[in-house]
Design a protein around this motif. Structure first.
Motif, short mmCIF file in Angstrom:
data_model
loop_
_atom_site.label_atom_id
_atom_site.label_comp_id
_atom_site.label_asym_id
_atom_site.label_seq_id
_atom_site.Cartn_x
_atom_site.Cartn_y
_atom_site.Cartn_z
N GLU A 72 0.84 -1.21 0.00
CA GLU A 72 0.00 0.00 0.00
C GLU A 72 0.87 1.25 0.00
OE1 GLU A 72 -3.28 2.28 2.86
OE2 GLU A 72 -2.68 0.21 3.29
N LEU A 73 1.91 1.26 0.82
CA LEU A 73 2.82 2.41 0.85
C LEU A 73 3.48 2.63 -0.51
CD1 LEU A 73 4.53 1.76 4.29
CD2 LEU A 73 3.47 3.91 3.66
N VAL A 74 3.97 1.55 -1.12
CA VAL A 74 4.62 1.67 -2.42
C VAL A 74 3.65 2.23 -3.45
CG1 VAL A 74 5.67 0.40 -4.32
CG2 VAL A 74 6.32 -0.12 -1.97
N TYR A 121 2.25 10.78 1.83
CA TYR A 121 1.58 10.87 3.14
C TYR A 121 0.32 11.72 3.03
CZ TYR A 121 0.45 12.57 7.79
OH TYR A 121 -0.22 12.93 8.94
N HIS A 122 0.42 12.84 2.35
CA HIS A 122 -0.76 13.69 2.19
C HIS A 122 -1.85 12.95 1.42
CE1 HIS A 122 1.90 17.53 2.71
NE2 HIS A 122 1.61 16.95 3.85
N LEU A 123 -1.49 12.18 0.40
CA LEU A 123 -2.49 11.40 -0.33
C LEU A 123 -3.18 10.39 0.58
CD1 LEU A 123 -0.61 10.59 -3.68
CD2 LEU A 123 -2.64 12.03 -3.41
N SER A 124 -2.41 9.81 1.51
CA SER A 124 -2.97 8.77 2.38
C SER A 124 -4.04 9.32 3.33
CB SER A 124 -1.85 8.12 3.20
OG SER A 124 -1.41 8.97 4.25
N GLY A 156 -7.90 13.50 1.95
CA GLY A 156 -8.57 14.79 2.07
C GLY A 156 -8.88 15.22 3.49
N GLN A 157 -8.59 14.36 4.47
CA GLN A 157 -8.86 14.69 5.87
C GLN A 157 -7.65 15.40 6.48
OE1 GLN A 157 -11.96 14.10 7.28
NE2 GLN A 157 -12.36 13.58 5.12
N PRO A 158 -7.86 16.25 7.47
CA PRO A 158 -6.71 16.90 8.11
C PRO A 158 -5.88 15.89 8.88
CG PRO A 158 -8.74 17.40 9.31
CD PRO A 158 -9.15 16.70 8.04
N ALA A 159 -4.57 16.12 8.90
CA ALA A 159 -3.68 15.23 9.66
C ALA A 159 -3.93 15.41 11.14
CB ALA A 159 -2.23 15.54 9.32
N ASN A 203 2.06 -0.79 13.49
CA ASN A 203 1.14 -0.21 14.47
C ASN A 203 1.45 1.26 14.77
OD1 ASN A 203 -0.16 -2.77 14.92
ND2 ASN A 203 1.66 -3.38 16.07
N GLY A 204 2.38 1.84 14.02
CA GLY A 204 2.80 3.20 14.29
C GLY A 204 2.02 4.24 13.51
N ASP A 205 2.34 5.49 13.75
CA ASP A 205 1.69 6.62 13.09
C ASP A 205 2.06 6.64 11.61
OD1 ASP A 205 0.53 9.31 12.75
OD2 ASP A 205 2.63 9.94 12.63
N ALA A 206 1.09 6.92 10.77
CA ALA A 206 1.32 6.92 9.33
C ALA A 206 2.37 7.94 8.92
CB ALA A 206 0.01 7.19 8.59
N ALA A 207 2.36 9.12 9.54
CA ALA A 207 3.31 10.16 9.16
C ALA A 207 4.74 9.69 9.40
CB ALA A 207 3.03 11.45 9.93
N VAL A 208 4.99 9.05 10.54
CA VAL A 208 6.33 8.56 10.85
C VAL A 208 6.71 7.45 9.89
CG1 VAL A 208 7.79 7.50 12.61
CG2 VAL A 208 6.10 9.22 13.27
N ASN A 209 5.79 6.57 9.56
CA ASN A 209 6.09 5.51 8.60
C ASN A 209 6.40 6.07 7.22
OD1 ASN A 209 6.00 3.19 10.17
ND2 ASN A 209 3.82 2.84 9.85
N TYR A 210 5.66 7.09 6.81
CA TYR A 210 5.95 7.69 5.51
C TYR A 210 7.29 8.43 5.53
CZ TYR A 210 1.67 6.53 3.03
OH TYR A 210 0.67 5.85 2.37
#
Length: 712
Positions: A415-417, A625-628, A631-634, A533-540
């Motif tokens: 999914e990330l790729v 990360y923004h695409l993930s 459209g919702q705020p981080a 299990n971590g935050d998406a922003a950190v993973n990205y």
């Protein structure tokens, strides 16, 4: 000294773990195990004066804060624009101690030790079993490890395994005979002036081709022989050469050592520079053996290639074509007693890790302590793990994956790729410096990327490899010959697109231009790079940055010379190519200004490909990360915004410390910038970083908007 050239233009996040002499920048994990519930390791305690510092001792992945980043690792007394490395990682770096058996330490090293610890548990269990099937991979792994750990037998043998080789060297009394002997060392102990291997043909990537390039020196590269700043290391090398010759009973060791170093200095003068060696257009030169013999007389090329096993090939690729005539002439002019002494030294130097302790220690003292400042030798059991892995890497990897790589990690990586690819496609469409024609070619290349995650679809067959529990030296020779025969057999076969260039337990990632593929082994898919299990922003910011980095290699100053099918050709319009080269020149000039140690600035030309990869990793990773977010705020976590967490995730994977000698070595030899500048180099060219951390004019690393380089 490398005798075997492997692969075609791999762009790795870091150098393979085996290349310990020139370890790369940014390999640190200073924040692990600070949170409640996480084991505290000795690495993160302040040691007593003179105490031995240990590395990571566990088999569980480290934990970073509550959502993937340890806020207590920051140094908020520093402005982000003055040192983002310190701001994000300063307190963690203050706590971090380089283990006594390491020349640097950080995230990559820590995960490498985690991988080693897991493999050690696996191998210990195999060694303890009495029901292993003879000839099975499991039995071979256990026997390879046993042979390395049998120190009593190694002490009894001492230099005995070398005697047939030394006798053969003495018997090679002519230059032609020695050229053939050099060919015989392919996959065996010994040395050659030229490195030969089988690689994918960069202009016809459906087939394999024989490649030959410069070799023949024992110091890390030509600079160590030719630049005054390395004079002390060169002098220590000469002492080491004399010591090894004396240990094998070679005549006149001091005089021969001086002659060997003088010979290698002349060879170094003929070598291409590290920056020249990066140029894929210049290092692809088609020859026949007869043509090479005509243009580079003085070396018995046909006899050499016959001994290598490729004497009938109709064509080969010569990498440093202008170096070959000079090297061949130097060889022909050098007295045979010097050439024999040179071969004898490199034979014992090559074999030293598989001999008795006096040879092991002598080599470690020069190559690890004197060259890189390592205070203590790695424990033998750790070296034994590396040896067994080196022989049967995918057999070890198959068991590693079964025990330590959950299926959900692969699914989340896919999914990330996917998001990274979408993000880069969007960015390419919006580039104003690139015409529609070149944009279309870039999009086609991106669409054709192959992605490999975790482990190969098929595993290597080791059934033909013989491993004995009481024959370390022989195991090494048989493994080398096994690998070389595997390479030779490829010549008449189609390119194997399923093959991997790294094992699953390797903490690294790479891009292969000839296959147009990005590859992420299982062992890197752990914190701080990736936490399911971590935050998406950190993973990205972590693994997303790594994915973007490897995709970026497909479009860096060298990777961009191949198309979507891996063919080395120009798919750019002249104007777009000029625009691209102007951007890369500006980026290189930025890195030229970084000076980690006085008198040792970063080489923007040498590190260009990795710097472009890092810039792509940050730019594309942030957009993905923004695409993930759909459209919702981080979300804001503990007062930290999504963009801030992304940049923290990028900085966290490059927490690193180096011993000064190791850092000097890296700057001179490594295509990766030191860790600090892998953090600051990309982010200071990102507008979002300035907004996220209020970086202002007057801050040390502030760049005016018009000076920021935006490539991919």
């Amino acid at each position: 000294m490398k005798k075997l050239l492997i692969g075609a233009a791999l762009g790795a996040l870091l150098l393979p773990a085996s290349v310990a002499v020139a370890q790369v920048g940014g390999e640190d994990h200073g924040h692990a195990c600070i949170d409640e519930g996480c084991t505290v390791f000795e690495l993160f305690q302040t040691p007593a004066e003179g105490a031995t510092v240990l590395g990571y001792q566990g088999t569980e992945a480290p934990k970073y804060g509550t959502w993937g980043f340890n806020l207590d690792g920051r140094d908020t007394s520093v402005r982000p624009g003055d040192s983002f490395m310190r701001y994000a990682n300063g307190a963690a770096l203050d706590r971090l101690q380089i283990p006594s058996d390491r020349t640097s330490y950080g995230s990559f090293n820590l995960l490498r030790e985690l991988s080693d610890n897991r493999v050690k548990v696996m191998i210990d269990a195999l060694v303890a079993r009495t029901d292993l099937l003879p000839g099975s991979d499991e039995q071979k792994i256990a026997d390879a490890y046993r042979s390395y750990m049998d120190e009593g037998r190694l002490e009894a043998l001492d230099a005995q395994p070398l005697q047939p080789y030394l006798a053969a060297i003495r018997a090679a009394e002519t230059h032609d005979a020695m050229a053939a002997y050099m060919g015989q060392t392919q996959g065996r102990v010994g040395a050659s002036l030229f490195g030969t291997g089988i690689s994918i043909d960069q202009k016809a990537p459906t087939r394999y081709v024989v490649s030959t390039g410069q070799s023949g020196i024992g110091l890390p590269n030509r600079d160590y022989y030719l630049e005054a700043r390395w004079a002390e290391k060169k002098a220590l090398y000469q002492l080491y050469v004399a010591r090894m010759l004396e240990m094998i009973g070679w005549a006149d060791p001091v005089e021969n050592a001086a002659a060997i170093v003088a010979f290698e200095t002349r060879i170094a003068e003929a070598h291409w520079t590290p920056i020249q060696n990066r140029n894929r257009d210049e290092t692809y030169n088609e020859y026949t053996i007869a043509q090479l013999a005509s243009e580079a007389p003085g070396f018995a090329w046909q006899g050499y290639y016959d001994a290598v096993g490729v004497g009938e090939v109709p064509r080969l690729i010569v990498r440093q074509d202008t170096a070959m005539p000079r090297m061949a002439a130097i060889y022909a002019e050098t007295p045979m007693d010097v050439i024999q002494a040179w071969q004898a030294f490199h034979t014992v130097d090559d074999a030293a890790p598989r001999l008795s302790r006096r040879f092991v220690d002598a080599q470690w003292e020069f190559r690890s302590r004197d060259l890189n400042g390592q205070p203590m030798q790695r424990p033998r059991d750790k070296r034994g793990i590396s040896f067994a892995e080196g022989m049967l890497g995918e057999a070890v990897g198959r068991q590693y994956v079964a025990e330590y790589f959950p299926a959900e990690s692969k699914a989340k990586m896919e999914e990330l790729v996917s998001n990274l690819r979408i993000a880069l496609a969007n960015r390419i469409r919006n580039y104003t410096w690139m015409s529609a024609e070149t944009q279309a070619a870039a999009q086609e290349k991106l669409e054709k990327f192959t992605v490999k995650i975790g482990y190969p679809n098929k595993w290597r067959d080791y059934s033909a490899l013989e491993v004995r529990p009481d024959d370390l030296f022989g195991n090494t020779e048989r493994a080398g010959q096994f690998q070389w025969k595997y390479q030779l057999n490829r010549l008449n076969q189609p390119v194997d697109k399923d093959e991997w260039g790294m094992t699953p337990q390797t903490v690294n990632a790479y891009y292969n231009s000839a296959n147009n593929e990005i590859v992420f082994p299982a062992a890197i898919l752990q914190p701080p790079f990736f936490d399911p299990n971590g935050d998406a922003a950190v993973n990205y910011g972590g693994i997303g940055g790594v994915i973007g980095h490897e995709i970026g290699h497909g479009f860096d100053d060298q990777g961009s010379k191949s198309d979507g099918d891996g063919v080395l050709r120009n798919w750019w319009t002249p104007a777009d190519k000029a625009n691209f080269e102007a951007l890369t020149a500006r980026l290189g000039a930025q890195y030229d200004q970084f000076e980690p140690l006085p008198g040792f600035p970063v080489q923007g030309g040498l590190t260009m490909g990795e710097n472009i990869g890092d810039a792509a990793g940050v730019a594309v990773g942030l957009e993905a990360y923004h695409l993930s977010l759909n459209g919702q705020p981080a979300p804001v976590l503990d007062g930290v915004t999504g963009d801030q967490r992304f940049f923290f995730g990028w900085a966290q994977v490059w927490q690193s410390k180096y011993r000064e000698d190791a850092l000097r070595n890296q700057i001179a030899t490594d295509p990766h910038s030191p860790a600090e500048f892998r953090v600051i180099g990309p982010v200071r060219n990102s507008d979002a970083w300035y907004d996220a951390f209020d970086v202002q004019p007057g801050d040390k690393y502030y760049l005016a908007p018009e000076d920021r380089v935006r490539i991919w």
